[in-house]
Design a protein around this motif. Structure first.
Motif, PDB file in Angstrom:
ATOM      1  N   PRO A 113      10.327 -87.053 -64.308  1.00  0.00           N
ATOM      2  CA  PRO A 113      10.307 -85.780 -65.035  1.00  0.00           C
ATOM      3  C   PRO A 113      11.341 -84.812 -64.481  1.00  0.00           C
ATOM      4  O   PRO A 113      11.461 -84.648 -63.266  1.00  0.00           O
ATOM      5  N   THR A 115      11.445 -81.737 -64.381  1.00  0.00           N
ATOM      6  CA  THR A 115      10.930 -80.558 -63.673  1.00  0.00           C
ATOM      7  C   THR A 115      11.139 -80.685 -62.172  1.00  0.00           C
ATOM      8  O   THR A 115      11.174 -79.688 -61.455  1.00  0.00           O
ATOM      9  N   PHE A 255       7.167 -73.684 -68.615  1.00  0.00           N
ATOM     10  CA  PHE A 255       6.934 -75.044 -69.066  1.00  0.00           C
ATOM     11  C   PHE A 255       7.199 -75.188 -70.573  1.00  0.00           C
ATOM     12  O   PHE A 255       7.718 -76.221 -71.022  1.00  0.00           O
ATOM     13  N   TYR A 258      10.937 -75.241 -71.013  1.00  0.00           N
ATOM     14  CA  TYR A 258      11.442 -76.518 -70.513  1.00  0.00           C
ATOM     15  C   TYR A 258      11.176 -77.637 -71.520  1.00  0.00           C
ATOM     16  O   TYR A 258      12.085 -78.414 -71.869  1.00  0.00           O
ATOM     17  N   ARG A 259       9.954 -77.734 -72.008  1.00  0.00           N
ATOM     18  CA  ARG A 259       9.598 -78.812 -72.937  1.00  0.00           C
ATOM     19  C   ARG A 259      10.366 -78.710 -74.252  1.00  0.00           C
ATOM     20  O   ARG A 259      10.752 -79.722 -74.838  1.00  0.00           O
ATOM     21  N   ARG A 263      15.484 -81.982 -74.143  1.00  0.00           N
ATOM     22  CA  ARG A 263      16.292 -82.995 -74.845  1.00  0.00           C
ATOM     23  C   ARG A 263      17.689 -82.456 -75.130  1.00  0.00           C
ATOM     24  O   ARG A 263      18.686 -83.178 -74.965  1.00  0.00           O
TER      25      ARG A 263
END
Length: 269
Positions: A113, A115, A255, A258-259, A263
């Motif tokens: 991940p 992160t 978060f 980020y999500r 991509r």
């Protein structure tokens, strides 16, 4: 053969996704620290030299030149109790602006991940902060400060600051990929935030009408937890509650950003 075949699934079960993340995080963090210190003659001393020099300058300016009207005695301990966690915060957030661009090829080629590339910065700077605590202890001893039972609140302050810094890092890191000027903007905001935070002074030193609004600085409550170890009157539970709430908010927003963007980030870098 049967034993080996049975052992492999057990090994895979032991290596849960959380365990793999934790191991990868530790490997990357220790790598960063080794690289940082192996190329420096002074090594560990650099992690504490900057806050010590800043503390000495502010102590001289406010104590000798102007005559101090803020903080508590011993003022050098008061300063360091704010400067050391500030260096952790500002260092991690500043480095987060380059978290996805500095090692773009490695980030694209790994499946862990992403992160973790922000979390490693928070952890490495946090380790440097913990490593600076013995220096603070020396100043506490030589300056004659008293350590109170409120020092136990450091057990809350450290994870709270780590979570806040991670949330802000996850918010900043992907956005800088799309808006490169944001890196400089973050540095300006951090410079402003230094003077807007209770580092040189405490919340109680602000004018009474500003103390309420000063508590909405997410660092205010965290710094009051640190300083309460030596100055219990600095502990402000209203500011701590605000810091906790804003930490949760920054984590959620970080978060989500980020999500939503990871991509596109991988395509851009």
């Amino acid at each position: 053969m049967t034993t080996d075949a049975a052992a492999r699934p057990e090994a895979r079960r032991r290596w849960s996704p959380l365990e793999r993340y934790r191991r990868s995080l530790w490997i990357l963090t220790t790598r960063d620290l080794k690289v940082r210190y192996s190329t420096s003659a002074l090594g560990y001393l650099w992690s504490i030299l900057d806050p010590l020099v800043m503390a000495a300058i502010y102590w001289f300016v406010f104590t000798v030149v102007f005559g101090r009207g803020v903080g508590h005695e011993p003022y050098i301990v008061f300063l360091l109790a704010g400067l050391l966690p500030w260096m952790w915060f500002t260092g991690a957030v500043s480095d987060s602006t380059r978290a996805f661009t500095r090692e773009a090829k490695l980030i694209r080629s790994t499946t862990i991940p992403r992160t973790i590339w922000v979390a490693r910065l928070v952890l490495s700077k946090g380790i440097e902060f913990v490593a600076s605590i013995p220096v603070l202890a020396l100043f506490v001893i030589f300056a004659g400060a008293t350590l109170h039972v409120e020092a136990l609140w450091w057990l809350l302050a450290i994870p709270l600051q780590a979570a806040l810094t991670l949330g802000i890092g996850l918010l900043v890191a992907p956005l800088v990929v799309f808006f490169r000027d944001l890196e400089r903007a973050v540095k300006l905001v951090l410079r402003f935030l230094f003077y807007a935070s209770p580092i040189i002074d405490g919340l109680g030193d602000l004018p009474e009408q500003l103390q309420f609004w000063g508590a909405f600085n997410p660092l205010a409550g965290i710094f009051s937890l640190y300083r309460a170890a030596f100055f219990p009157e600095e502990l402000d539970w209203f500011a701590v509650a605000i810091s906790a709430a804003m930490t949760v908010l920054f984590l959620i927003v970080g978060f989500l950003v980020y999500r939503a963007s990871i991509r596109r980030v991988l395509k851009e870098i």
